[in-house]
Write an enzyme that holds these catalytic residues in place. Structure first.
Site, PDB file in Angstrom:
ATOM      1  N   LYS A  35      45.964  26.329  73.776  1.00 28.70           N
ATOM      2  CA  LYS A  35      45.057  27.005  72.841  1.00 28.70           C
ATOM      3  C   LYS A  35      45.296  28.524  72.883  1.00 28.70           C
ATOM      4  CE  LYS A  35      41.513  27.046  76.470  1.00 28.70           C
ATOM      5  NZ  LYS A  35      40.331  26.345  76.993  1.00 28.70           N
ATOM      6  N   ARG A 131      27.585  24.189  78.230  1.00 30.79           N
ATOM      7  CA  ARG A 131      28.272  24.932  77.173  1.00 30.79           C
ATOM      8  C   ARG A 131      28.481  23.971  76.008  1.00 30.79           C
ATOM      9  NH1 ARG A 131      34.207  27.600  78.089  1.00 30.79           N
ATOM     10  NH2 ARG A 131      34.728  25.382  78.116  1.00 30.79           N
ATOM     11  N   TYR A 263      42.436  61.588  77.913  1.00 33.62           N
ATOM     12  CA  TYR A 263      41.140  61.843  77.287  1.00 33.62           C
ATOM     13  C   TYR A 263      40.053  62.112  78.316  1.00 33.62           C
ATOM     14  CZ  TYR A 263      42.749  60.295  72.691  1.00 33.62           C
ATOM     15  OH  TYR A 263      43.402  60.183  71.483  1.00 33.62           O
ATOM     16  N   MET A 311      44.943  54.203  72.883  1.00 31.43           N
ATOM     17  CA  MET A 311      45.244  53.092  71.976  1.00 31.43           C
ATOM     18  C   MET A 311      46.703  52.657  72.083  1.00 31.43           C
ATOM     19  SD  MET A 311      44.794  52.933  67.854  1.00 31.43           S
ATOM     20  CE  MET A 311      43.048  53.286  67.899  1.00 31.43           C
TER      21      MET A 311
HETATM   22  C1  LIG Z   1      40.621  25.863  78.284  1.00 27.97           C
HETATM   23  C2  LIG Z   1      40.237  24.503  78.748  1.00 27.97           C
HETATM   24  C3  LIG Z   1      40.984  23.849  79.738  1.00 27.97           C
HETATM   25  C4  LIG Z   1      42.105  24.540  80.509  1.00 27.97           C
HETATM   26  O1  LIG Z   1      41.526  25.353  81.498  1.00 27.97           O
HETATM   27  P1  LIG Z   1      42.398  26.205  82.538  1.00 27.97           P
HETATM   28  O2  LIG Z   1      41.392  26.815  83.437  1.00 27.97           O
HETATM   29  O3  LIG Z   1      43.135  27.207  81.741  1.00 27.97           O
HETATM   30  O4  LIG Z   1      43.289  25.235  83.209  1.00 27.97           O
HETATM   31  C5  LIG Z   1      40.660  22.541  80.028  1.00 27.97           C
HETATM   32  N1  LIG Z   1      39.620  21.921  79.422  1.00 27.97           N
HETATM   33  C6  LIG Z   1      38.868  22.528  78.499  1.00 27.97           C
HETATM   34  C7  LIG Z   1      37.731  21.801  77.881  1.00 27.97           C
HETATM   35  C8  LIG Z   1      39.126  23.847  78.146  1.00 27.97           C
HETATM   36  O5  LIG Z   1      38.361  24.461  77.241  1.00 27.97           O
END
Ligand SMILES: *Cc1c(COP(=O)(O)O)cnc(C)c1O
Length: 366
Positions: A35, A131, A263, A311
């Site tokens: 992702k 969550r 800065y 930046m």
């Molecule tokens: C992002 C995610 C993972 C992977 O987690 P890592 O800590 O990067 O290994 C696995 N399961 C879900 C539901 C996630 O959102």
């Protein structure tokens, strides 16, 4: 002279880390989580490099999954957040995508949208992270309905997610597992004629919590070779970093004691100093909150950040570095400076730094 602010992606290291996940979990299938543009490493490039080895890919959202399908990736693709409209559901089914059901609205959508092609479904229990996921009661009910739904593929995957697996001394993961297995056993009793698959582990659980290794694991961050535990642990040592973030020195000057850099005069020289200006800034994804003293690496030596991150630029103190010239390449993180160390200096985590490397930074695949 081109700007040469680059992220070199070592695809071989990502494969090495994925195969290490397979070795650590020989009885599971591992979904490579890619992702957020493969944690900044490039979604399609990483998927193509891993496609012959990966049991499946996991992405957060529908658009990421379709980007993979439209780029000829034919592996299993799990959408961790599932789909949220009829259109997405129909396209997901046509494209053989694997969806997650984590709320009752998604459940209703699936139950009321007949599909010509059956769809693979993960159903998510909220085992304590609060969550995403259904509560115990809704989870059990949902599975009962889905077991009757002719367009849901066998075997449904029962899953949950850990809140604290990166902390090996925290008891929360054990509690979450107890909750998960209690509910799974109930589901199995209520649906004796059905088979299910199970999924829990993220990277830290995959390496550090063998009881959590089930049919499918979901390693993400470990594929990119950064640390996965909150405190350093031997289990993560074999991982190889997959991104080298580099930029060039474009300015060099000598300053006197009490001169300031950057800065708001955020850093004042305590001695006569040599300051190099490097062509990277927060618009490239170098963390703006990195403090004075954050390490960088050049000419086989460690130097440190001084003054505010701008930046497009940072300044580093090269007073003690031998042979510095305009044009020299500085490693911001990579083989010599772990991204997790930079993250610590910026009060954040490696995940944020890796996913934050911006489009302006050229990815070079090796
Ligand atoms: C992002 C995610 C993972 C992977 O987690 P890592 O800590 O990067 O290994 C696995 N399961 C879900 C539901 C996630 O959102």
């Amino acid at each position: 002279m081109s700007r040469n602010t680059t992220a070199t992606i070592l695809l071989e290291h990502i494969k090495f880390n994925y195969l290490l996940a397979n070795q650590s979990a020989p009885n599971s299938k591992n979904i490579a989580i890619i992702k957020a543009n493969a944690y900044g490493h490039g979604l399609t490039a990483v998927a193509h490099y891993l496609k012959d080895d990966a049991a499946g890919f996991g992405v957060a959202i529908f658009d990421e999954a379709m980007l993979l399908r439209n780029n000829a990736i034919t592996n299993e693709i799990l959408i961790l957040q599932g789909v949220n409209s009829k259109d997405e559901l129909l396209i997901a089914s046509e494209n053989n995508l694997w969806i997650t059901i984590h709320n009752v609205k998604q459940l209703q959508l699936l139950l009321t949208t007949p599909l010509n092609q059956s769809i693979k479904v993960s159903i998510k229990l909220d085992s304590g992270m609060h969550r995403l996921g259904l509560n115990k009661h809704d989870f059990i009910q949902a599975i009962n309905s889905l077991c009757e739904c002719s367009w849901v593929k066998n075997k449904m995957v029962l899953c949950s997610h850990f809140s604290s697996a990166s902390n090996l001394t925290c008891q929360e993961s054990k509690k979450q597992m107890a909750t998960f297995f209690e509910v799974v056993n109930k589901v199995k009793q209520l649906n004796k004629n059905k088979e299910f698959e199970l999924s829990l582990a993220n990277s830290p659980a995959l390496l550090g919590l063998p009881e959590s290794l089930l049919d499918w694991n979901r390693p993400g961050i470990m594929l990119y070779g950064t640390t996965v535990f909150d405190t350093p642990h031997p289990l993560e040592q074999p991982l190889k970093p997959a991104m080298i973030f580099e930029a060039k020195i474009i300015g060099l000057r000598d300053i006197k004691v009490n001169d300031s850099v950057g800065y708001n005069q955020n850093w004042i020289a305590e001695r006569s100093s040599k300051i190099a200006t490097v062509s990277v800034g927060y618009a490239d994804g170098y963390p703006r909150h990195a403090k004075n003293g954050t390490p960088v690496y050049l000419n086989h030596q460690v130097a440190s950040l001084v003054g505010r991150v701008s930046m497009d630029l940072i300044s580093i103190d090269v007073t003690d570095i031998i042979d510095v010239e305009i044009g020299d390449i500085v490693e911001l993180w990579g083989d010599n400076i772990p991204v997790s160390l930079v993250a610590k200096h910026a009060d954040t985590i490696a995940y944020e730094l890796l996913t934050g490397v911006s489009n302006r930074v050229k990815r070079i695949y090796r």
